[in-house]
Structure formats: structure tokens, C-alpha cells
Design a protein around this motif. Structure first.
Motif, short mmCIF file in Angstrom:
data_model
loop_
_atom_site.label_atom_id
_atom_site.label_comp_id
_atom_site.label_asym_id
_atom_site.label_seq_id
_atom_site.Cartn_x
_atom_site.Cartn_y
_atom_site.Cartn_z
N LYS A 114 3.42 9.15 3.61
CA LYS A 114 2.99 8.61 2.32
C LYS A 114 4.09 7.73 1.72
O LYS A 114 3.83 6.62 1.23
CB LYS A 114 2.63 9.76 1.38
CG LYS A 114 1.98 9.36 0.10
CD LYS A 114 1.59 10.60 -0.68
CE LYS A 114 1.07 10.26 -2.05
NZ LYS A 114 0.74 11.46 -2.84
N GLU A 115 5.32 8.20 1.78
CA GLU A 115 6.47 7.41 1.29
C GLU A 115 6.65 6.14 2.12
O GLU A 115 6.93 5.06 1.57
CB GLU A 115 7.75 8.24 1.36
CG GLU A 115 7.86 9.32 0.30
CD GLU A 115 9.11 10.18 0.46
OE1 GLU A 115 10.11 9.69 1.06
OE2 GLU A 115 9.08 11.33 0.00
N ILE A 162 5.65 -8.90 4.91
CA ILE A 162 4.70 -8.52 5.97
C ILE A 162 3.28 -8.66 5.43
O ILE A 162 3.07 -8.79 4.22
CB ILE A 162 4.90 -7.06 6.46
CG1 ILE A 162 4.57 -6.06 5.33
CG2 ILE A 162 6.29 -6.85 7.04
CD1 ILE A 162 4.43 -4.62 5.79
N ASP A 163 2.32 -8.62 6.34
CA ASP A 163 0.92 -8.41 5.98
C ASP A 163 0.61 -6.98 6.37
O ASP A 163 0.98 -6.53 7.46
CB ASP A 163 -0.01 -9.37 6.72
CG ASP A 163 -0.02 -10.77 6.11
OD1 ASP A 163 0.27 -10.89 4.90
OD2 ASP A 163 -0.32 -11.73 6.85
N LEU A 164 -0.06 -6.26 5.48
CA LEU A 164 -0.38 -4.86 5.71
C LEU A 164 -1.89 -4.68 5.75
O LEU A 164 -2.60 -5.07 4.82
CB LEU A 164 0.22 -3.99 4.59
CG LEU A 164 -0.01 -2.49 4.68
CD1 LEU A 164 0.63 -1.90 5.94
CD2 LEU A 164 0.55 -1.80 3.43
N LYS A 180 3.84 -1.09 1.48
CA LYS A 180 3.12 -1.80 0.40
C LYS A 180 4.08 -2.73 -0.36
O LYS A 180 3.71 -3.85 -0.70
CB LYS A 180 2.48 -0.81 -0.56
CG LYS A 180 1.26 -0.10 -0.01
CD LYS A 180 0.74 0.89 -1.04
CE LYS A 180 -0.43 1.68 -0.57
NZ LYS A 180 -0.88 2.67 -1.57
N LEU A 181 5.31 -2.26 -0.60
CA LEU A 181 6.30 -3.10 -1.29
C LEU A 181 6.66 -4.32 -0.44
O LEU A 181 6.77 -5.44 -0.97
CB LEU A 181 7.56 -2.29 -1.60
CG LEU A 181 7.49 -1.37 -2.80
CD1 LEU A 181 8.75 -0.51 -2.89
CD2 LEU A 181 7.31 -2.17 -4.09
N LEU A 182 6.84 -4.12 0.84
CA LEU A 182 7.13 -5.24 1.74
C LEU A 182 5.97 -6.24 1.73
O LEU A 182 6.19 -7.46 1.73
CB LEU A 182 7.40 -4.75 3.16
CG LEU A 182 8.71 -3.98 3.37
CD1 LEU A 182 8.74 -3.35 4.76
CD2 LEU A 182 9.91 -4.89 3.16
N ASP A 183 4.75 -5.73 1.71
CA ASP A 183 3.56 -6.56 1.65
C ASP A 183 3.50 -7.31 0.32
O ASP A 183 3.28 -8.52 0.28
CB ASP A 183 2.32 -5.68 1.84
CG ASP A 183 1.02 -6.46 1.83
OD1 ASP A 183 0.95 -7.55 2.42
OD2 ASP A 183 0.05 -5.97 1.21
N LEU A 185 -10.30 -4.24 9.66
CA LEU A 185 -8.92 -4.21 9.21
C LEU A 185 -8.92 -4.88 7.85
O LEU A 185 -9.35 -6.02 7.72
CB LEU A 185 -8.01 -4.96 10.18
CG LEU A 185 -7.93 -4.41 11.60
CD1 LEU A 185 -7.15 -5.36 12.51
CD2 LEU A 185 -7.30 -3.03 11.62
N MET A 186 -8.47 -4.15 6.83
CA MET A 186 -8.57 -4.60 5.45
C MET A 186 -7.22 -4.60 4.77
O MET A 186 -6.42 -3.69 4.97
CB MET A 186 -9.52 -3.66 4.70
CG MET A 186 -9.70 -3.97 3.24
SD MET A 186 -10.46 -2.58 2.35
CE MET A 186 -9.06 -1.47 2.23
N THR A 187 -6.98 -5.62 3.95
CA THR A 187 -5.77 -5.66 3.14
C THR A 187 -6.09 -5.16 1.73
O THR A 187 -7.25 -5.07 1.34
CB THR A 187 -5.19 -7.09 3.02
OG1 THR A 187 -6.07 -7.88 2.21
CG2 THR A 187 -4.98 -7.73 4.38
N ARG A 188 -5.05 -4.93 0.95
CA ARG A 188 -5.23 -4.54 -0.45
C ARG A 188 -5.62 -5.74 -1.31
O ARG A 188 -5.89 -5.59 -2.48
CB ARG A 188 -3.96 -3.89 -1.00
CG ARG A 188 -3.68 -2.54 -0.36
CD ARG A 188 -2.38 -1.92 -0.84
NE ARG A 188 -1.26 -2.81 -0.54
CZ ARG A 188 -0.29 -3.11 -1.40
NH1 ARG A 188 -0.25 -2.61 -2.61
NH2 ARG A 188 0.69 -3.92 -1.04
#
Length: 189
Positions: A12-13, A27-29, A19-22, A69-72
Motif C-alpha cells: 500500500k505504501e 512514470i505512467d501508472l 502515485k506520487l511519481l505518476d 489497463l486504467m490510469t487515475r
């Protein structure tokens, strides 16, 4: 079998760090999974009277499988088929995805047998060389895979009842939702 709480919290961490990198553009997450759609409507419960019950058609038969495959940011890379996905089909889907990426990408997946097959695991190194990295969730933690929200919204909110009248309607409605995800249909993360 119970989930490992320590592994769950660690993953989870790690996902929060991804998510922060994205968010910062490094990156793409993507969150990935498969779901199935058939002519039996998904209605968990509904208020109704005895005199006027809510009746929905239900039929067994053909079904649709969707891998996505989905992004936020509501970007969706998907494939829909009238057959179920196996490891070979999922690998082919991932190969197509890898060919269109533009920067370092992390794909979060659950521990489904098609994601953990020997064939799939052998492809991970090849995808790494093309800047696509696979991040496996801990077992028994679907709440960490955000694409589960998409499947739930489609099944319980976005597909209208009339879509279940026949297979053609279901397929057209599902295609419409998937093709318009991020525009007409969206999720705020």
C-alpha cells in the motif's frame, strides 16, 4: 486464507509512492485486471413493492470479457472479446500495450493465474527492457487495484437495464462505455 497484513501495508505504501511519481510526471501508472459481462444483470438489491416488483431479464449464454489497463486520469487501454482471457491472450494484450507506451510505465496487477503463469513471468524481463514494469499486489487485496472501481461502476451504475435485453444490446452498451471512458464516463480518484 488470510492476507498478510505486513505485506499489505508495505505494498500500500509502495503504491502511494508510485502515485506520487505518476503525479509528478516521472512514470505512467496503470491498474490492470479483467472482468466478465453477461446477460444476467448485476443488481445487488432494490426497494420494491409486492404489487409492483422490479423484473429484469436474465439469460445464460454468451458473455463478454474485458481486459483493461486504467490510469487515475481516466485513460483506458482495453480489449473486449467474446471468449475468456487466458495467459496467451493476456500476454498478447500486454505486448500491444507495451508498443504504445511513451515513458517508463508501471502496471499494477493482482495474482490471477493468468498474471502469474510461467509464460507471463518470462515476458516480464522483455517488458522491463522496454520500460514497462509489473507490480504485483499482495493476495486478497482487491481494494488496492483501482480498476476494480471501473468494473463496479460499469456493472452497477453505467450499464442501463435495457442493455440486458439481448447480447447485441449488452455489447453495444459496453463498447460505448469503454470507448467513452474519460469523457462521458469518468471516475474522480
Amino acid at each position: 486464507m488470510k492476507r498478510n497484513k505486513i505485506e499489505f501495508e508495505l505494498k500500500k505504501e509502495q503504491i502511494e509512492s508510485l502515485k506520487l511519481l505518476d503525479d509528478n510526471g516521472y512514470i505512467d501508472l496503470y491498474f490492470g485486471d479483467e472482468s466478465h459481462f453477461g446477460l444476467t444483470p448485476n443488481v445487488p438489491y432494490a426497494w420494491q413493492t409486492k404489487e409492483n416488483p422490479i423484473l429484469l431479464p436474465a439469460a445464460k449464454g454468451k458473455s463478454l470479457s474485458v481486459v483493461g489497463l486504467m490510469t487515475r486520469r481516466n485513460k483506458l487501454f482495453f480489449e473486449m472479446t467474446e471468449t475468456t482471457f487466458n495467459s496467451d491472450k493476456f500476454i498478447s494484450f500486454m505486448d500491444n500495450f507495451v508498443e504504445q507506451i511513451v515513458k517508463k510505465t508501471v502496471v499494477i496487477l493482482d495474482n490471477s493465474p493468468i498474471h502469474k503463469s510461467k509464460k507471463f513471468m518470462k515476458k516480464i524481463e522483455e517488458w522491463k527492457e522496454k520500460d514497462v514494469f509489473i507490480f504485483f499486489l499482495p493476495p486478497y487485496s482487491p481494494e488496492l487495484n483501482l480498476i476494480e472501481i471501473l468494473w463496479k461502476r460499469i456493472k452497477y451504475q453505467w450499464i442501463p437495464f435495457e442493455a440486458y435485453l439481448n447480447f447485441k444490446n449488452l455489447k453495444e452498451n459496453l463498447e460505448n462505455i469503454l470507448n467513452n471512458f474519460g469523457e462521458k464516463y469518468d471516475i474522480i480518484f
